[in-house]
Structure formats: C-alpha cells, structure tokens
Design a protein around this motif. Sequence first.
Motif, PDB file in Angstrom:
ATOM      1  N   ARG A 164      73.035 112.005  -4.540  1.00  0.00           N
ATOM      2  CA  ARG A 164      74.490 112.197  -4.516  1.00  0.00           C
ATOM      3  C   ARG A 164      74.841 113.676  -4.580  1.00  0.00           C
ATOM      4  O   ARG A 164      75.766 114.154  -3.895  1.00  0.00           O
ATOM      5  CB  ARG A 164      75.138 111.431  -5.677  1.00  0.00           C
ATOM      6  N   LEU A 165      74.112 114.411  -5.404  1.00  0.00           N
ATOM      7  CA  LEU A 165      74.355 115.846  -5.519  1.00  0.00           C
ATOM      8  C   LEU A 165      74.098 116.541  -4.183  1.00  0.00           C
ATOM      9  O   LEU A 165      74.894 117.376  -3.737  1.00  0.00           O
ATOM     10  CB  LEU A 165      73.466 116.433  -6.607  1.00  0.00           C
ATOM     11  N   LEU A 166      73.001 116.200  -3.537  1.00  0.00           N
ATOM     12  CA  LEU A 166      72.667 116.826  -2.257  1.00  0.00           C
ATOM     13  C   LEU A 166      73.713 116.516  -1.188  1.00  0.00           C
ATOM     14  O   LEU A 166      74.076 117.390  -0.390  1.00  0.00           O
ATOM     15  CB  LEU A 166      71.284 116.366  -1.813  1.00  0.00           C
ATOM     16  N   ILE A 173      54.613 104.678 -10.599  1.00  0.00           N
ATOM     17  CA  ILE A 173      56.054 104.448 -10.569  1.00  0.00           C
ATOM     18  C   ILE A 173      56.660 105.403  -9.560  1.00  0.00           C
ATOM     19  O   ILE A 173      56.239 106.561  -9.467  1.00  0.00           O
ATOM     20  CB  ILE A 173      56.689 104.706 -11.956  1.00  0.00           C
ATOM     21  N   GLY A 174      57.637 104.933  -8.807  1.00  0.00           N
ATOM     22  CA  GLY A 174      58.254 105.859  -7.870  1.00  0.00           C
ATOM     23  C   GLY A 174      59.555 105.348  -7.286  1.00  0.00           C
ATOM     24  O   GLY A 174      59.814 104.143  -7.261  1.00  0.00           O
ATOM     25  N   ALA A 175      60.357 106.289  -6.825  1.00  0.00           N
ATOM     26  CA  ALA A 175      61.582 105.989  -6.091  1.00  0.00           C
ATOM     27  C   ALA A 175      61.730 107.021  -4.987  1.00  0.00           C
ATOM     28  O   ALA A 175      61.490 108.212  -5.200  1.00  0.00           O
ATOM     29  CB  ALA A 175      62.801 106.021  -7.006  1.00  0.00           C
ATOM     30  N   VAL A 176      62.098 106.536  -3.810  1.00  0.00           N
ATOM     31  CA  VAL A 176      62.385 107.403  -2.667  1.00  0.00           C
ATOM     32  C   VAL A 176      63.812 107.103  -2.232  1.00  0.00           C
ATOM     33  O   VAL A 176      64.107 106.005  -1.763  1.00  0.00           O
ATOM     34  CB  VAL A 176      61.408 107.163  -1.501  1.00  0.00           C
ATOM     35  N   ALA A 177      64.692 108.071  -2.403  1.00  0.00           N
ATOM     36  CA  ALA A 177      66.077 107.923  -1.971  1.00  0.00           C
ATOM     37  C   ALA A 177      66.244 108.531  -0.592  1.00  0.00           C
ATOM     38  O   ALA A 177      65.716 109.615  -0.312  1.00  0.00           O
ATOM     39  CB  ALA A 177      67.020 108.599  -2.959  1.00  0.00           C
ATOM     40  N   LEU A 178      66.958 107.816   0.267  1.00  0.00           N
ATOM     41  CA  LEU A 178      67.377 108.337   1.568  1.00  0.00           C
ATOM     42  C   LEU A 178      68.898 108.454   1.511  1.00  0.00           C
ATOM     43  O   LEU A 178      69.633 107.583   1.980  1.00  0.00           O
ATOM     44  CB  LEU A 178      66.937 107.400   2.694  1.00  0.00           C
ATOM     45  N   PRO A 179      69.397 109.529   0.895  1.00  0.00           N
ATOM     46  CA  PRO A 179      70.818 109.603   0.547  1.00  0.00           C
ATOM     47  C   PRO A 179      71.768 109.532   1.728  1.00  0.00           C
ATOM     48  O   PRO A 179      72.890 109.021   1.599  1.00  0.00           O
ATOM     49  CB  PRO A 179      70.920 110.955  -0.173  1.00  0.00           C
TER      50      PRO A 179
END
Length: 245
Positions: free
Chosen positions: A18-20, A109-115
């Motif tokens: 969200r920041l990006l 553990i991981g998360a990949v966001a495609l904002p």
Amino acid sequence: MTISDAALARSVAEEAGRLLCAIRLRGDLEGKALGAAGDAEANAAILARLRAERPGDHILSEEAGDDRRRCAHSRVWIVDPLDGTREYAEGRADWAVHVALAIDGAAQIGAVALPATGTVFATDDARVPHGPLPARPRMVVSRSRPPGIALRVAEAIGADTIAMGSAGAKAMAVVAGDAEIYLHDGGQFEWDNCAPVAVALAAGFHASRIDGRPLVYNCADPLLPDLLICRPELAAQVLAAIAAG
C-alpha cells in the motif's frame, strides 16, 4: 494476542505494498528517483514492523546493511521491499513485495504481494495446484535478460516462454496457474526468492536449485543465483533437460 508468523508476513507485505502504491500515485517522482524512494520507504516500514513484532529475530534485507550475526540464529526474516524496481518505476504491474521467514535455513513462511493487482500469495492460504497440464507448458522468463539455459530448456521440452518482470511476479504466475515453470540462472540473492519459494512449496510446487539441490537460506553469502519453481509433474523432465545441457 501475538500475531502468527504467517499472518505477520502477509500483513507486512500488504502494508508495504500500500505504501509503494501511494508513493507512485503521488506523482512527484519518476524513473530512478521513484524506484529509489520506493525501495527506501518500503524498507524502513518493513524493518520497523518486524523489529516491533519480533524483536528477537534477525533480518536480512536487500536494502539494509547485512548484520552477519544473523548466521548464528535459527530465525531470520528475509525481505525484498521492492522486487522489480524497474517495473515499479515504469508504471508496470509486474513488481512485488517479498516477506519471508527462514527457520534453520529453510524457507518456512512467506508472503508475496503484487500490489498493483491487489493480490497477495501467502503460506497461510497456499492452494495445491489443480487441473491438467497444458499440451505445451508455459515458462516465465525475464523480460530484459532471459537466461540462455531457460530458453534452451524451453526448446528441449516444447515449452512456450512468457516474458515478465520481477522474480516474485514470475514465481506467482506459476502458483496462480498462469504458467507451469519458472527457471532462472545467473544472479539472484536470497531476498529475491525466499518468499516465493516458501509460498510455492506450501502450495505443493517443486522448488530447488537447477541441479535439484535444496534451496538453503541464511547463508553467510546471500548469493543464490539459480532457481527452479514448477509443477511437480514437470520437475524430473525439466531437471533432466538442464543436466543434458
């Protein structure tokens, strides 16, 4: 109540995304300056959140100095605040935020966001792949520097190539079912692939070095230059084609 590691990875990746997006929407920067601002501000936000939530853990980030004391610790967060800086600065959608936790050298553990698309892939809701394989598998490759080995393997196994930006976007194309293979050789670091590998493994995909060895994280030298993520049914065929040269 303490948030789980998986929920924390997801939350931090979403927050940085969200920041990006907000930085890009401001419109006061462009090109390299925009990419640099995105890298710096997202990194600061991620590090602040992880240090507040997990003060006993160590962090390895592309955009921060490397504290080698991490090598003696079991739990290390490995992050890329903005994977695909070029794509981000060009206004494209194929960039990502990577937040991963390596435990005893494994991407757990991981998360990949495609904002830009409002999508997050994470180990806490990974989906096992379904559906038949297409007659011609699809292989995602770098849009700017496709490695020669990927092109040779694609020809050998009869795969079609799809050019795409960041490592996270390419890996998640496989997880989402938009491609079947992501093969890379020639220059990545742990932060480029730890989160994508954690998500891919949790979803039942194959992930390894291109010689079939396991991917090991939190090494003293974070260079991890080659990677294969693919549908498990294709792993033996792809690895054999790689070995055949």
